[in-house]
Design a protein around this motif. Sequence first.
Motif, short mmCIF file in Angstrom:
data_model
loop_
_atom_site.label_atom_id
_atom_site.label_comp_id
_atom_site.label_asym_id
_atom_site.label_seq_id
_atom_site.Cartn_x
_atom_site.Cartn_y
_atom_site.Cartn_z
N ALA A 26 0.73 -1.34 0.05
CA ALA A 26 -0.09 0.13 0.05
C ALA A 26 0.84 1.23 -0.04
O ALA A 26 0.46 2.44 0.43
CB ALA A 26 -0.81 0.00 1.16
N ILE A 71 -6.67 12.41 -3.19
CA ILE A 71 -6.41 11.27 -2.49
C ILE A 71 -6.19 11.48 -0.99
O ILE A 71 -6.59 10.65 -0.16
CB ILE A 71 -4.95 10.57 -3.02
CG1 ILE A 71 -5.32 10.08 -4.57
CG2 ILE A 71 -4.59 9.63 -2.34
CD1 ILE A 71 -5.97 8.84 -4.44
N ASN A 72 -5.79 12.66 -0.78
CA ASN A 72 -5.31 13.17 0.45
C ASN A 72 -6.07 13.94 1.55
O ASN A 72 -5.83 14.16 2.38
CB ASN A 72 -3.84 13.62 0.58
CG ASN A 72 -2.98 12.33 -0.14
OD1 ASN A 72 -2.52 11.54 0.76
ND2 ASN A 72 -2.52 12.78 -1.40
N TYR A 109 -11.09 5.21 5.70
CA TYR A 109 -11.37 6.30 4.94
C TYR A 109 -12.70 6.91 4.71
O TYR A 109 -13.17 7.67 4.16
CB TYR A 109 -10.81 6.26 3.42
CG TYR A 109 -9.33 6.16 3.40
CD1 TYR A 109 -8.28 6.44 4.40
CD2 TYR A 109 -8.62 6.03 2.28
CE1 TYR A 109 -7.31 6.23 4.08
CE2 TYR A 109 -7.16 5.76 2.01
CZ TYR A 109 -6.47 5.89 2.98
OH TYR A 109 -5.29 6.12 3.01
C1 LIG Z 1 -3.68 8.87 1.89
S1 LIG Z 1 -2.94 7.97 0.78
C2 LIG Z 1 -1.96 6.94 2.11
C3 LIG Z 1 -0.43 6.90 2.03
C4 LIG Z 1 0.04 6.26 0.64
N1 LIG Z 1 0.01 5.00 0.95
C5 LIG Z 1 1.14 7.00 0.28
O1 LIG Z 1 2.30 6.31 -0.06
O2 LIG Z 1 1.43 8.00 0.29
C6 LIG Z 1 -3.99 7.01 0.06
C7 LIG Z 1 -3.51 5.91 -1.10
O3 LIG Z 1 -2.57 5.13 -0.32
C8 LIG Z 1 -3.12 3.63 -0.99
N2 LIG Z 1 -3.62 2.78 0.16
C9 LIG Z 1 -4.21 3.16 1.32
N3 LIG Z 1 -4.94 2.19 1.80
C10 LIG Z 1 -4.57 1.21 1.23
C11 LIG Z 1 -4.89 -0.34 1.51
N4 LIG Z 1 -5.63 -0.67 2.25
N5 LIG Z 1 -4.50 -1.23 0.17
C12 LIG Z 1 -3.94 -0.65 -0.83
N6 LIG Z 1 -3.68 0.41 -0.80
C13 LIG Z 1 -3.81 1.49 -0.04
C14 LIG Z 1 -3.98 3.92 -2.26
O4 LIG Z 1 -3.27 4.05 -3.15
C15 LIG Z 1 -4.52 5.21 -1.59
O5 LIG Z 1 -4.98 5.77 -2.94
#
Ligand SMILES: C[S@@+](CC[C@H](N)C(=O)[O-])C[C@H]1O[C@@H](n2cnc3c(N)ncnc32)[C@H](O)[C@@H]1O
Length: 688
Positions: free
Chosen positions: A418, A581-582, A657
């Motif tokens: 992730a 996304i954030n 989320y």
């Molecule tokens: C708010 S960001 C979280 C931080 C992110 N992983 C980063 O590297 O910056 C949200 C993104 O993280 C990834 N993500 C978050 N939760 C996930 C999960 N349970 N499984 C897979 N990808 C996830 C997805 O790509 C999502 O769009």
Amino acid sequence: PQVPQSLSPLLYFFFPSRKQKPRSMGRLAPLSEVPINGEEDSTNSSKKGRGLTWRNWIKTHLSLVFNKKSDLRILLSVLGCPLFPIPLHPKQSIINEVSSSAQYIIQHFTAATGCRKLEGMVKSIFATGKVTMAMLDELGSGGSAAGANGVSQKGCFVMWQMVPDKWLIELVVGGHKVVAGSDGSVAWRHTPWLGAHTARGGVRPLRRALQGLDPLAIAAVFSSAQHLGEKRISGVDCFALQLSADQADLAERGDKTAEMIKHVIYGYFSQRSGLLVYLEDSYLTRIQSPGAQPMYWETTMSTRIEDYRTVEGVMIAHAGHSSVIITRFGDNLKSGPTVTRMEETWAIDDVAFNVPGLSIDCFIPPTEVKRDYPEDDLATLFRTSSSTYFFTSSTANKSEDPVRPEPPPIRVSLTESAGRGVFATRRIGAGDLIHTARPLVAHPLLSTTHSVCYFCLRKLKATSQTQAIQFCSNECEEQSMGFYNVERRANWSDYDNYCRMHGLKYPLLVKRLACMVISGVAAADSFDILQPESLSPVMVSEMEEGFNLLRGAFTKANICDEQVAFLTKTWYTSVLARIRINAFRVELAGGLYEDLLTSAAASVEAEAAVGNAVYMLPSFYNHDCDPNAHILWIENADARLKVLRDVEAGEELRICYIDASMDRDARQTLLSQGFGFQCNCFRCSSGD
Ligand SMILES: C[S@@+](CC[C@H](N)C(=O)[O-])C[C@H]1O[C@@H](n2cnc3c(N)ncnc32)[C@H](O)[C@@H]1O
């Protein structure tokens, strides 16, 4: 003696006392990601500091080096108080037996400076001096420099050193002050734009001390050097000695994303006089963010050391000239390598040994240093070029200091599937507050614009009768000046209507960020480190109208082209892709929350959202449909991250989320459409 604060800030150093130092530091702005142990002290908030410190931090760590507006900050960050890469061990002293040609050269140096007489006798060194710093024109790939592009900045500094590893420096240049210090177990730096930060890696000496000012330290560090041969430098025949930072030290200063590949130092000792006449250090850092191509930064700092004069019978260098070349290269820099050059001339006014009244109390780090920990891994994760001049946080030695409170128990690291995520570094009990976070950017909803503070989103007691925007306090009003002075010059009715008609809220955050960039309180690339949504060509074309309206509003307001040069369609879409996304929807729980049950209940029962906000640290929390952490807002957009159940060291902290009460299919659809991933958490996998 008490020194009136109205006197020159440098005078404070002439009268160091335990009482004065925290007071001097107490005025400094806190970091925006406030550790749980830190009491929020409104007296600590600088007028424009609150909510801006992360932006400032990012500016420094990501874009500062190539943003000419910030020349002075760059100069101070790079040249102000860099650390020497080789630590000085307390037991290390100059060698007596000569078993290598390097040691022979050092013997020659100690004899030439006469520094042996200081050994065991000198407990402290004090120096004051002047500096002149300037940025030079950038070199494009293959281009040539045209010389200094800007005005050179003049300043002065005061340095205290207590043998072997306690030191303090205060440097004031062009009205900006940088203070750095080491208490022997932690090195830190304070800048007006970043607050206080600890240095990652072990405590190391100030490079300035090694520029001919502290011959004992020079002899001690170079006695283990390797003799490379001879070289003529500026017409002087020299012996060249080489030192390399060892792999363990380099590893401590890097992490998975920013890897210190090498750091080499060359000392050139005059064959004729025996004195150190030239010092060069060069380091290479490899930066790789998840999903991106690696990028390399090479920084070379060279110092010509001159004007040796005797002080109490010892030769001390009194002047010099340093030049820095920073080269950034890597596959993702389409335009080829970028080179930035800067230089400094320095002169010592006064040097004294064994200063009366100097005690270890004078080297106690400022109180903010202990509040610095949430940045621990982030700082390194996004560091641009080097911890040598960009101080970052360190956990080193914290546990050895009983006075220092525990850091917030988290780090940001890569997950298996992730991207980046937030991990617990120790066991955290259910209900514990992990940390708080202030927004990088926040904006009310169009429907709440007149009922909440335009800055912090706190609900207003009285709503505006005149439909004017309002602030809940003078503090919020002052902190808004950065964007609001720009925003109010333009007419936003078309842009707001566009958002209203399409039910869009995120373009409001882009507008606010754009105003902040124009006014200089945020860097255009502040959000670059956040993960973007991958946009289809259709999505990009749908954003075009918003971009045109935003750009048009600034043009009609006569904001000059140069100020909005960053505002391209690519910038607009890339910022929006990150916000999508954030961004968090801010829902105020309101009232008191003392325990987990109250807070969880309060957030479920929260009234409608008041606005949206983007944060730094909270953006790295991944999702789980059965989360172990939780984000909530009590009275304004300052977020609190709490643990919902006991979490063990090493466990990833995840928030939810979406509305976790939805069924599996609805959750999967929302997460896939809104965040672009397939959730395979335990709940989803077990069909719950
Ligand atoms: C708010 S960001 C979280 C931080 C992110 N992983 C980063 O590297 O910056 C949200 C993104 O993280 C990834 N993500 C978050 N939760 C996930 C999960 N349970 N499984 C897979 N990808 C996830 C997805 O790509 C999502 O769009």
